[in-house]
Design a protein around this motif. Structure first.
Motif, PDB file in Angstrom:
ATOM      1  N   LEU A  85       0.832  -1.211   0.000  1.00  0.00           N
ATOM      2  CA  LEU A  85       0.000   0.000   0.000  1.00  0.00           C
ATOM      3  C   LEU A  85       0.864   1.257   0.000  1.00  0.00           C
ATOM      4  N   GLU A  86       1.940   1.219   0.800  1.00  0.00           N
ATOM      5  CA  GLU A  86       2.807   2.400   0.915  1.00  0.00           C
ATOM      6  C   GLU A  86       3.385   2.759  -0.451  1.00  0.00           C
ATOM      7  N   LYS A  87       3.903   1.719  -1.139  1.00  0.00           N
ATOM      8  CA  LYS A  87       4.511   2.000  -2.435  1.00  0.00           C
ATOM      9  C   LYS A  87       3.441   2.221  -3.501  1.00  0.00           C
ATOM     10  N   ILE A  89       0.349   3.320  -3.261  1.00  0.00           N
ATOM     11  CA  ILE A  89      -0.526   4.501  -3.166  1.00  0.00           C
ATOM     12  C   ILE A  89       0.291   5.755  -2.837  1.00  0.00           C
ATOM     13  N   LEU A  90       0.930   5.726  -1.666  1.00  0.00           N
ATOM     14  CA  LEU A  90       1.628   6.942  -1.205  1.00  0.00           C
ATOM     15  C   LEU A  90       2.794   7.314  -2.125  1.00  0.00           C
ATOM     16  N   LEU A  91       3.695   6.360  -2.342  1.00  0.00           N
ATOM     17  CA  LEU A  91       4.850   6.673  -3.185  1.00  0.00           C
ATOM     18  C   LEU A  91       4.418   6.862  -4.639  1.00  0.00           C
ATOM     19  N   ALA A  92       3.397   6.109  -5.062  1.00  0.00           N
ATOM     20  CA  ALA A  92       2.893   6.281  -6.429  1.00  0.00           C
ATOM     21  C   ALA A  92       2.450   7.724  -6.645  1.00  0.00           C
ATOM     22  N   ALA A  93       1.747   8.274  -5.663  1.00  0.00           N
ATOM     23  CA  ALA A  93       1.280   9.660  -5.795  1.00  0.00           C
ATOM     24  C   ALA A  93       2.465  10.630  -5.770  1.00  0.00           C
ATOM     25  N   ARG A  94       3.384  10.421  -4.829  1.00  0.00           N
ATOM     26  CA  ARG A  94       4.542  11.328  -4.761  1.00  0.00           C
ATOM     27  C   ARG A  94       5.295  11.358  -6.092  1.00  0.00           C
ATOM     28  N   PHE A  95       5.446  10.157  -6.689  1.00  0.00           N
ATOM     29  CA  PHE A  95       6.196  10.089  -7.948  1.00  0.00           C
ATOM     30  C   PHE A  95       5.353  10.584  -9.122  1.00  0.00           C
ATOM     31  N   LEU A 103       8.215  18.693   2.585  1.00  0.00           N
ATOM     32  CA  LEU A 103       8.451  19.794   3.525  1.00  0.00           C
ATOM     33  C   LEU A 103       7.999  19.370   4.914  1.00  0.00           C
ATOM     34  N   ARG A 104       8.922  19.357   5.853  1.00  0.00           N
ATOM     35  CA  ARG A 104       8.589  18.890   7.197  1.00  0.00           C
ATOM     36  C   ARG A 104       9.075  19.889   8.249  1.00  0.00           C
ATOM     37  N   PRO A 105       8.195  20.778   8.674  1.00  0.00           N
ATOM     38  CA  PRO A 105       8.582  21.739   9.695  1.00  0.00           C
ATOM     39  C   PRO A 105       8.824  21.052  11.029  1.00  0.00           C
ATOM     40  N   VAL A 129      13.729  20.090   4.360  1.00  0.00           N
ATOM     41  CA  VAL A 129      13.312  19.950   2.963  1.00  0.00           C
ATOM     42  C   VAL A 129      13.896  18.626   2.488  1.00  0.00           C
ATOM     43  N   ARG A 130      13.038  17.624   2.425  1.00  0.00           N
ATOM     44  CA  ARG A 130      13.472  16.276   2.048  1.00  0.00           C
ATOM     45  C   ARG A 130      13.218  16.079   0.562  1.00  0.00           C
ATOM     46  N   GLU A 131      14.251  15.672  -0.179  1.00  0.00           N
ATOM     47  CA  GLU A 131      14.041  15.327  -1.586  1.00  0.00           C
ATOM     48  C   GLU A 131      13.079  14.139  -1.594  1.00  0.00           C
ATOM     49  N   PHE A 136      17.260   6.247  -2.877  1.00  0.00           N
ATOM     50  CA  PHE A 136      16.962   4.812  -2.770  1.00  0.00           C
ATOM     51  C   PHE A 136      15.471   4.519  -2.912  1.00  0.00           C
ATOM     52  N   TYR A 137      14.666   5.545  -3.172  1.00  0.00           N
ATOM     53  CA  TYR A 137      13.226   5.338  -3.303  1.00  0.00           C
ATOM     54  C   TYR A 137      12.782   5.068  -4.737  1.00  0.00           C
ATOM     55  N   ILE A 138      13.725   5.041  -5.691  1.00  0.00           N
ATOM     56  CA  ILE A 138      13.294   4.902  -7.084  1.00  0.00           C
ATOM     57  C   ILE A 138      12.799   3.499  -7.413  1.00  0.00           C
ATOM     58  N   GLY A 266      16.397  11.851   4.727  1.00  0.00           N
ATOM     59  CA  GLY A 266      15.316  12.738   5.164  1.00  0.00           C
ATOM     60  C   GLY A 266      14.217  11.974   5.865  1.00  0.00           C
ATOM     61  N   ASP A 267      13.933  10.769   5.367  1.00  0.00           N
ATOM     62  CA  ASP A 267      12.939   9.922   6.031  1.00  0.00           C
ATOM     63  C   ASP A 267      13.350   9.665   7.479  1.00  0.00           C
ATOM     64  N   ILE A 268      14.608   9.327   7.644  1.00  0.00           N
ATOM     65  CA  ILE A 268      15.093   8.933   8.967  1.00  0.00           C
ATOM     66  C   ILE A 268      15.173  10.129   9.923  1.00  0.00           C
ATOM     67  N   PHE A 296      -0.847  16.784   1.233  1.00  0.00           N
ATOM     68  CA  PHE A 296      -0.521  17.108   2.626  1.00  0.00           C
ATOM     69  C   PHE A 296      -0.987  15.999   3.552  1.00  0.00           C
ATOM     70  N   GLU A 297      -0.141  15.656   4.511  1.00  0.00           N
ATOM     71  CA  GLU A 297      -0.413  14.493   5.367  1.00  0.00           C
ATOM     72  C   GLU A 297       0.353  14.628   6.674  1.00  0.00           C
ATOM     73  N   PRO A 298      -0.088  13.943   7.705  1.00  0.00           N
ATOM     74  CA  PRO A 298       0.753  13.849   8.893  1.00  0.00           C
ATOM     75  C   PRO A 298       1.938  12.936   8.574  1.00  0.00           C
TER      76      PRO A 298
HETATM   77  C1  IPM Z   1       7.163   8.799   5.429  1.00  0.00           C
HETATM   78  C2  IPM Z   1       6.921   7.323   5.460  1.00  0.00           C
HETATM   79  C3  IPM Z   1       7.007   6.787   4.034  1.00  0.00           C
HETATM   80  C4  IPM Z   1       8.400   7.062   3.508  1.00  0.00           C
HETATM   81  C5  IPM Z   1       6.653   5.301   3.869  1.00  0.00           C
HETATM   82  C6  IPM Z   1       5.328   4.958   4.503  1.00  0.00           C
HETATM   83  C7  IPM Z   1       6.660   4.893   2.423  1.00  0.00           C
HETATM   84  O1  IPM Z   1       7.799   6.691   6.305  1.00  0.00           O
HETATM   85  O2  IPM Z   1       6.359   9.522   4.806  1.00  0.00           O
HETATM   86  O3  IPM Z   1       8.142   9.260   6.026  1.00  0.00           O
HETATM   87  O4  IPM Z   1       9.312   6.257   3.721  1.00  0.00           O
HETATM   88  O5  IPM Z   1       8.575   8.104   2.899  1.00  0.00           O
END
Ligand code: IPM
Ligand code: MN
Length: 375
Positions: A85-87, A89-95, A103-105, A129-131, A136-138, A266-268, A296-298
């Motif tokens: 689901l993550e890849k 839906i979420l990553l599909a939309a981002r890409f 952007l993460r304040p 500001v996370r790319e 490694f997300y490609i 940036g994720d980490i 926009f999301e939490p």
């Molecule tokens: C985030 C999340 C996502 C990411 C996952 C759910 C794909 O951890 O938005 O930080 O790794 O970017």
């Protein structure tokens, strides 16, 4: 009165509960500041996937691309293997929408407890500001077995041996690999975004990389960073290895203004950042394409164990709603929402369990909406 049509994907787990509060607050802000929102609901998430087999289709993405912003709850469900689901839906939309800025304040609001002893809101106020579309997300990677892998590993070892004059043993029969790639354009546009943002803030940009080890990819990042920086003489800069920046975030968060980072680092570091500002319940994010569709999301996930309990903190999602209104140019409403979150926290009465209270998700949303309407 300005009319907005905003697609909303509540998603999985606690997503629908927190999104309901975000919508409540935005609707109230609209009444107060003179705009009206028509919400267009999209069902994507685990239930929809399990019923129909659709993650998110090209047609849906295409339809969504007609809108400047999307409001997203959270994606992820224990009934579906991690990553699907993550890849899908979420990553599909981002890409798909090329939302190259995440952007993460990281801002400690007045009255919020931080695990950093002696640090106050004036010390913790920076933006990461996370790319968001490379590194490694490609999604290029795989596994190989037996003979093939042995050869590959031998090649790899030979390269190392030749480079460093070492004799390294090779013994493995299966490998896994994942390719990280960054492009010149992809690197430059996100770094430029960070510098433009810093011009409106304290005029300092920190770069994150691991150029001491992953020198091909992040040496390139550093090179482009320096080149962009030369066009902004009024901005000061520093370079940080990702391991070191986790130390400085904890010890000296006041050093930072805008932090620009490749995707995975940036994720980490933004999970760490979220903790500095009081926890995941308080950390919003925006996936931004300045010329296209932003989302926009939490930062937090779908917290399946709390699903349907009306228990979790909706503030991250409400705050993400404020970022969304800012993207639409509704700055007064956006500022009022953050101010209302701050007032709710300072009043210190209606708060969820993570902040030491016993109020429900909807109590907190209603209280913030009430404050917005009185502003
Ligand atoms: C985030 C999340 C996502 C990411 C996952 C759910 C794909 O951890 O938005 O930080 O790794 O970017
Ligand atoms: Mn994350």
């Amino acid at each position: 009165m300005t009319q907005y049509k905003i697609p909303v994907i509540p998603g999985d787990g606690i997503g629908p509960e927190i999104i309901a509060e975000g919508k409540k607050v935005i609707n109230t802000a609209g009444e107060r500041f003179g705009f009206d929102v028509e919400w267009v609901e999209f069902p994507h998430g685990a239930d929809h996937y399990l019923e129909t087999g659709e993650l998110i289709s090209q047609d849906t993405l295409k339809e969504l691309s007609n809108y400047p912003v999307i409001y997203l709850g959270s994606i992820g469900d224990p009934r579906v293997a991690p990553g699907i689901l993550e890849k899908g839906i979420l990553l599909a939309a981002r890409f798909y929408f090329d939302q190259y800025v995440n952007l993460r304040p990281i801002k400690l609001l007045d009255g919020v407890w931080t695990p950093l002893k002696d640090k106050t809101p004036k010390d913790i106020d920076f933006t990461v500001v996370r790319e968001n579309t490379e590194d490694f997300y490609i999604g290029i990677g795989g596994k190989a077995k037996k003979g093939v892998s042995k050869n590959l590993l031998e090649v790899e070892r030979e390269l190392y041996s030749a480079k460093f004059g070492l004799d390294i043993e090779t013994d493995s029969d299966e490998i896994a690999y994942q390719i990280g790639m960054i492009s010149k354009e992809g690197t430059r546009r996100v770094i430029k975004y960070a510098f433009d943002l810093a011009m409106k803030r304290k005029k300092h940009v920190s770069s994150v990389d691991k150029a001491n080890v992953l020198s091909d990819i992040y040496g390139f990042w550093r090179h482009e960073f320096k080149d962009i920086a030369s066009g902004y003489p009024e901005i000061t800069t520093d370079f940080n290895y990702v391991d070191a920046i986790t130390m400085w975030f904890v010890k000296n968060p006041e050093w930072f203004d805008v932090v620009v980072t490749p995707n995975m680092f940036g994720d980490i570091i933004t999970d760490l950042g979220a903790m500095l500002q009081g926890g995941m319940g308080l950390a919003p994010g925006g996936n931004i394409n300045p010329e296209g569709t932003s989302m926009f999301e939490p930062i937090h996930g779908s917290a399946p164990k709390y699903k349907g309990q009306n228990k979790v903190n909706p503030i991250a999602t409400i705050w993400a709603g404020s970022l969304m209104l800012e993207q639409l140019g509704e700055n007064d409403a956006a500022n009022a929402i953050v101010a209302a979150i701050e007032k709710n926290i300072l009043d210190n009465k209606i708060k969820t369990y993570d902040m030491g209270g016993t109020s429900t998700t909807s109590d907190v949303g209603s209280d913030i909406a009430r404050i917005v309407s009185s502003m």
